[in-house]
Write a protein that holds these residues in place. Structure first.
Motif, PDB file in Angstrom:
ATOM      1  N   TYR A 224       0.841  -1.265  -0.038  1.00  0.00           N
ATOM      2  CA  TYR A 224      -0.205   0.013  -0.275  1.00  0.00           C
ATOM      3  C   TYR A 224       0.934   1.415   0.017  1.00  0.00           C
ATOM      4  O   TYR A 224       0.492   2.395  -0.582  1.00  0.00           O
ATOM      5  N   HIS A 255      -1.357  -6.080   3.677  1.00  0.00           N
ATOM      6  CA  HIS A 255      -2.686  -5.666   4.114  1.00  0.00           C
ATOM      7  C   HIS A 255      -2.639  -4.754   5.126  1.00  0.00           C
ATOM      8  O   HIS A 255      -1.523  -4.492   5.760  1.00  0.00           O
ATOM      9  N   PHE A 277     -10.797   2.462  -2.123  1.00  0.00           N
ATOM     10  CA  PHE A 277      -9.738   1.518  -1.923  1.00  0.00           C
ATOM     11  C   PHE A 277      -9.198   0.814  -3.090  1.00  0.00           C
ATOM     12  O   PHE A 277      -7.956   0.623  -3.485  1.00  0.00           O
ATOM     13  N   ALA A 282      -5.870  -1.639  -3.929  1.00  0.00           N
ATOM     14  CA  ALA A 282      -6.263  -2.737  -3.135  1.00  0.00           C
ATOM     15  C   ALA A 282      -6.946  -3.721  -4.141  1.00  0.00           C
ATOM     16  O   ALA A 282      -7.507  -3.553  -5.081  1.00  0.00           O
ATOM     17  N   ASP A 283      -6.674  -5.106  -3.860  1.00  0.00           N
ATOM     18  CA  ASP A 283      -7.314  -6.109  -4.422  1.00  0.00           C
ATOM     19  C   ASP A 283      -8.553  -6.673  -3.921  1.00  0.00           C
ATOM     20  O   ASP A 283      -9.454  -7.192  -4.374  1.00  0.00           O
ATOM     21  N   VAL A 285     -11.176  -6.198  -0.285  1.00  0.00           N
ATOM     22  CA  VAL A 285     -11.823  -5.489   0.863  1.00  0.00           C
ATOM     23  C   VAL A 285     -12.927  -6.453   1.759  1.00  0.00           C
ATOM     24  O   VAL A 285     -13.928  -6.642   1.079  1.00  0.00           O
ATOM     25  N   VAL A 305      -8.160  -5.310   4.379  1.00  0.00           N
ATOM     26  CA  VAL A 305      -7.930  -4.702   3.327  1.00  0.00           C
ATOM     27  C   VAL A 305      -6.471  -5.249   2.768  1.00  0.00           C
ATOM     28  O   VAL A 305      -5.518  -4.901   3.239  1.00  0.00           O
ATOM     29  N   TRP A 306      -6.438  -6.004   1.438  1.00  0.00           N
ATOM     30  CA  TRP A 306      -5.304  -6.676   0.910  1.00  0.00           C
ATOM     31  C   TRP A 306      -4.927  -6.182  -0.369  1.00  0.00           C
ATOM     32  O   TRP A 306      -5.596  -5.888  -1.421  1.00  0.00           O
ATOM     33  N   TRP A 307      -3.524  -5.892  -0.399  1.00  0.00           N
ATOM     34  CA  TRP A 307      -2.929  -5.676  -1.775  1.00  0.00           C
ATOM     35  C   TRP A 307      -2.266  -6.772  -2.019  1.00  0.00           C
ATOM     36  O   TRP A 307      -1.350  -7.591  -1.307  1.00  0.00           O
TER      37      TRP A 307
END
Length: 308
Positions: A224, A255, A277, A282-283, A285, A305-307
């Motif tokens: 992020y 995340h 997001f 981000a990929d 949520v 929240v995941w990247w």
């Protein structure tokens, strides 16, 4: 290795949640963020942070950003880029489909046999590298999580590849979902996500600042922090704090976890949060992706929240 810009404190895994909130209450001026295993976090920091940017400079620039205007300006750019990408992927998938047909014809009898044994209809054609399904109300809806897990369980039982422990875990998850009615999405609680499976302590970073949203300026070891300008991420966190009381409570390389005191009450609000997001690259949520309804954020006090 660049020195850590904040102190670490070890918290017991068994009471990490309570310890986190005790620091918030008893130690004003410190913002605690759980970072996982202390050794793992230190390695991540050393590998990911080549240059630590001055948090005060980031905060100063974030103060000049109108987040509503910033996101409104980026949405048309994002939509255009996604349309171009979708066109390219569709052309690639068409070529891939032609090339893979001989393989699909070869394994079709095996897939039909599996269908007969498990009772679960398999995909008769191999998936393309970049699946892009049809859009609109008539598009086939994805199977529920329970249906997906049951299909995976049947396949493991049929193939004999799953251990007794793995099969038992899948059955337990299916049973819990069916009993509790958790719907079709599964996503981790952010604290559980980074809790070490082996070990009794969690490292908390203690960031000296006067507002929870400002902690984002110090968290520079994750995807992020490289996906968008850091002041924009901080300004977004300010918006989340002021509007929803959302504060960062966990952070790793992929995340951010938020605790929310005033979660959105409508799907319209939730979709706006999702949209912002996703503009920040981000990929997922709460396991929602682009185009979902945002229902997993409505009235929910924890966000993961995941990247990628």
């Amino acid at each position: 290795m660049i020195s850590l810009p904040f102190s670490l404190e070890q918290l017991p895994v068994s009471s990490a949640d309570e310890s986190l909130h005790r620091i918030m209450q008893d130690r004003p001026g410190l913002v605690p963020v759980l970072l996982g295993d202390a050794d793992v976090f230190s390695v991540e920091w050393a590998e990911c942070v080549d240059e630590f940017e001055d948090p005060d400079a980031i905060l100063a620039e974030a103060g000049t950003i109108d987040v509503d205007e910033w996101f409104a300006a980026r949405r048309p750019e994002l939509a255009h880029a996604e349309a171009e990408m979708e066109g390219s992927l569709k052309r690639f998938n068409a070529i891939w489909r032609v090339l893979i047909l001989p393989y699909d014809a070869l394994v079709l009898p095996v897939r039909l046999l599996r269908w007969a044994v498990t009772g679960t209809r398999p995909a008769l054609l191999s998936s393309t590298p970049f699946d892009i399904g049809p859009l609109g109300d008539d598009a086939p809806q994805p199977a529920s999580t329970v249906e997906t897990l049951k299909a995976q369980l049947a396949e493991l039982e049929f193939s004999g590849e799953g251990s007794d422990e793995e099969l038992r875990e899948i059955r337990d998850v299916i049973g819990a979902i069916e009993t509790e009615g958790t719907g079709h999405r599964i996503y981790p609680d952010p604290i559980d996500y980074l809790t070490p499976r082996h070990g009794d302590t969690l490292a908390a970073g203690l960031i000296a600042t006067d507002a929870p949203w400002k902690s984002a300026a110090w968290l520079q070891h994750g995807t992020y922090a490289t996906s968008v300008p850091k002041p924009v991420l901080v300004a977004h966190c300010r918006w989340l704090w002021e509007k929803y009381g959302a504060r960062i409570i966990t952070a790793s390389t992929d995340h951010l976890g938020f605790e929310v005191t005033r979660p959105p009450e409508t799907e319209e609000e939730a979709r706006e949060i999702l949209s912002r997001f996703f503009v920040l690259c981000a990929d997922e949520v709460n396991a929602e992706n682009r185009g979902t309804d945002g229902s997993s954020l409505v009235g929910v006090s924890r966000w993961w929240v995941w990247w990628d």
